[in-house]
Design a protein around this motif. Structure first.
Motif, PDB file in Angstrom:
ATOM      1  N   VAL A 272       0.862  -1.178   0.000  1.00 47.36           N
ATOM      2  CA  VAL A 272       0.000   0.000   0.000  1.00 47.36           C
ATOM      3  C   VAL A 272       0.897   1.225   0.000  1.00 47.36           C
ATOM      4  O   VAL A 272       1.754   1.381   0.869  1.00 47.36           O
ATOM      5  N   ARG A 273       0.678   2.065  -0.989  1.00 54.68           N
ATOM      6  CA  ARG A 273       1.489   3.280  -1.074  1.00 54.68           C
ATOM      7  C   ARG A 273       0.840   4.389  -0.259  1.00 54.68           C
ATOM      8  O   ARG A 273      -0.350   4.360   0.027  1.00 54.68           O
ATOM      9  N   GLU A 274       1.649   5.366   0.068  1.00 57.61           N
ATOM     10  CA  GLU A 274       1.117   6.515   0.791  1.00 57.61           C
ATOM     11  C   GLU A 274       0.249   7.344  -0.139  1.00 57.61           C
ATOM     12  O   GLU A 274       0.385   7.300  -1.352  1.00 57.61           O
ATOM     13  N   LYS A 275      -0.640   8.140   0.461  1.00 53.63           N
ATOM     14  CA  LYS A 275      -1.500   9.003  -0.336  1.00 53.63           C
ATOM     15  C   LYS A 275      -0.656  10.049  -1.050  1.00 53.63           C
ATOM     16  O   LYS A 275       0.318  10.549  -0.504  1.00 53.63           O
ATOM     17  N   ARG A 276      -1.052  10.359  -2.239  1.00 50.00           N
ATOM     18  CA  ARG A 276      -0.327  11.372  -3.004  1.00 50.00           C
ATOM     19  C   ARG A 276      -0.746  12.781  -2.606  1.00 50.00           C
ATOM     20  O   ARG A 276      -0.025  13.727  -2.817  1.00 50.00           O
ATOM     21  N   VAL A 277      -1.953  12.890  -2.068  1.00 49.92           N
ATOM     22  CA  VAL A 277      -2.481  14.195  -1.692  1.00 49.92           C
ATOM     23  C   VAL A 277      -2.318  14.351  -0.190  1.00 49.92           C
ATOM     24  O   VAL A 277      -2.551  13.418   0.580  1.00 49.92           O
ATOM     25  N   LYS A 278      -1.949  15.528   0.245  1.00 50.10           N
ATOM     26  CA  LYS A 278      -1.762  15.778   1.668  1.00 50.10           C
ATOM     27  C   LYS A 278      -3.104  15.664   2.392  1.00 50.10           C
ATOM     28  O   LYS A 278      -4.161  15.881   1.821  1.00 50.10           O
ATOM     29  N   SER A 279      -3.033  15.358   3.652  1.00 53.58           N
ATOM     30  CA  SER A 279      -4.265  15.150   4.425  1.00 53.58           C
ATOM     31  C   SER A 279      -5.006  16.462   4.676  1.00 53.58           C
ATOM     32  O   SER A 279      -6.219  16.447   4.923  1.00 53.58           O
ATOM     33  N   ASP A 280      -4.337  17.598   4.640  1.00 56.98           N
ATOM     34  CA  ASP A 280      -5.017  18.867   4.901  1.00 56.98           C
ATOM     35  C   ASP A 280      -5.623  19.489   3.646  1.00 56.98           C
ATOM     36  O   ASP A 280      -6.174  20.574   3.692  1.00 56.98           O
ATOM     37  N   VAL A 281      -5.568  18.799   2.532  1.00 56.26           N
ATOM     38  CA  VAL A 281      -6.112  19.321   1.284  1.00 56.26           C
ATOM     39  C   VAL A 281      -7.542  18.807   1.122  1.00 56.26           C
ATOM     40  O   VAL A 281      -7.824  17.638   1.343  1.00 56.26           O
ATOM     41  N   GLY A 282      -8.459  19.691   0.760  1.00 57.43           N
ATOM     42  CA  GLY A 282      -9.827  19.293   0.475  1.00 57.43           C
ATOM     43  C   GLY A 282     -10.735  19.442   1.677  1.00 57.43           C
ATOM     44  O   GLY A 282     -10.300  19.453   2.827  1.00 57.43           O
ATOM     45  N   ASP A 283     -12.014  19.574   1.405  1.00 60.15           N
ATOM     46  CA  ASP A 283     -13.013  19.710   2.455  1.00 60.15           C
ATOM     47  C   ASP A 283     -14.039  18.617   2.295  1.00 60.15           C
ATOM     48  O   ASP A 283     -14.360  18.187   1.184  1.00 60.15           O
ATOM     49  N   TYR A 284     -14.561  18.179   3.419  1.00 60.09           N
ATOM     50  CA  TYR A 284     -15.656  17.220   3.395  1.00 60.09           C
ATOM     51  C   TYR A 284     -16.938  17.992   3.625  1.00 60.09           C
ATOM     52  O   TYR A 284     -17.044  18.826   4.519  1.00 60.09           O
ATOM     53  N   VAL A 285     -17.941  17.701   2.830  1.00 54.49           N
ATOM     54  CA  VAL A 285     -19.220  18.387   2.942  1.00 54.49           C
ATOM     55  C   VAL A 285     -20.263  17.356   3.325  1.00 54.49           C
ATOM     56  O   VAL A 285     -20.383  16.312   2.690  1.00 54.49           O
ATOM     57  N   ASP A 286     -21.020  17.663   4.370  1.00 51.19           N
ATOM     58  CA  ASP A 286     -22.073  16.767   4.821  1.00 51.19           C
ATOM     59  C   ASP A 286     -23.383  17.266   4.229  1.00 51.19           C
ATOM     60  O   ASP A 286     -23.808  18.395   4.491  1.00 51.19           O
ATOM     61  N   PHE A 287     -24.028  16.434   3.426  1.00 45.97           N
ATOM     62  CA  PHE A 287     -25.263  16.838   2.775  1.00 45.97           C
ATOM     63  C   PHE A 287     -26.453  16.346   3.580  1.00 45.97           C
ATOM     64  O   PHE A 287     -26.424  15.262   4.167  1.00 45.97           O
ATOM     65  N   GLU A 288     -27.474  17.142   3.560  1.00 48.65           N
ATOM     66  CA  GLU A 288     -28.707  16.771   4.248  1.00 48.65           C
ATOM     67  C   GLU A 288     -29.842  16.894   3.252  1.00 48.65           C
ATOM     68  O   GLU A 288     -29.951  17.881   2.530  1.00 48.65           O
ATOM     69  N   GLU A 289     -30.698  15.892   3.210  1.00 45.24           N
ATOM     70  CA  GLU A 289     -31.795  15.908   2.254  1.00 45.24           C
ATOM     71  C   GLU A 289     -32.920  16.763   2.810  1.00 45.24           C
ATOM     72  O   GLU A 289     -33.352  16.593   3.951  1.00 45.24           O
ATOM     73  N   VAL A 290     -33.427  17.690   2.009  1.00 43.39           N
ATOM     74  CA  VAL A 290     -34.483  18.611   2.436  1.00 43.39           C
ATOM     75  C   VAL A 290     -35.713  18.314   1.614  1.00 43.39           C
ATOM     76  O   VAL A 290     -35.655  18.205   0.393  1.00 43.39           O
ATOM     77  N   LYS A 291     -36.859  18.205   2.289  1.00 42.89           N
ATOM     78  CA  LYS A 291     -38.115  17.937   1.590  1.00 42.89           C
ATOM     79  C   LYS A 291     -38.687  19.247   1.091  1.00 42.89           C
ATOM     80  O   LYS A 291     -38.636  20.275   1.751  1.00 42.89           O
TER      81      LYS A 291
END
Length: 133
Positions: free
Chosen positions: A107-126
């Protein structure tokens, strides 16, 4: 001698079929010889390119085919390849019955740094406006 008579006949036929074009060319040659000369040189270069381009492409194609043939002969293509019969008999000899081979990869290390990118939590709206209609 036959070639010259054919050329003269072709020129005479051109003059007979295109009198206006011939008159314009003669007027250019008489009144504006530099423009006529430039046009004539351009026409000759254009005709040479039309004739030379296929010849150049043919020579390049032959050279590339020769290079590919040399590359193919320098490599030993058939070495290491077996016919179906040779392959099945060889594989039966090499492995015992029921033997399983497992190949793992590291298993190789990730190519992208861990502090790059954002996680977005989506919520379903009726959509309540559709229910009212």
């Amino acid at each position: 001698m036959n070639i010259f008579s054919t050329i003269i006949d072709a020129i005479a036929s051109f003059v007979r079929n295109n009198p206006l074009t011939v008159v314009i060319l003669v007027m250019l040659a008489v009144f504006v010889p530099s423009l006529f000369g430039a046009m004539l040189i351009g026409l000759v270069v254009f005709l040479l390119l039309i004739v030379a381009w296929p010849v150049i492409m043919l020579l390049r194609l032959r050279r590339e085919a020769r290079r590919m043939q040399q590359d193919a002969s320098s490599r030993d293509f058939g070495r290491g390849y077996y016919t179906r019969r040779e392959y099945t008999s060889r594989s039966r000899r090499d492995t015992g019955e029921g033997e399983v081979k497992v190949y793992t990869t590291t298993v190789r290390e990730k190519r992208v740094k861990s502090d790059v990118g954002d996680y977005v939590d989506f919520e379903e709206v009726k959509d309540e406006t559709r229910k009212e209609r």
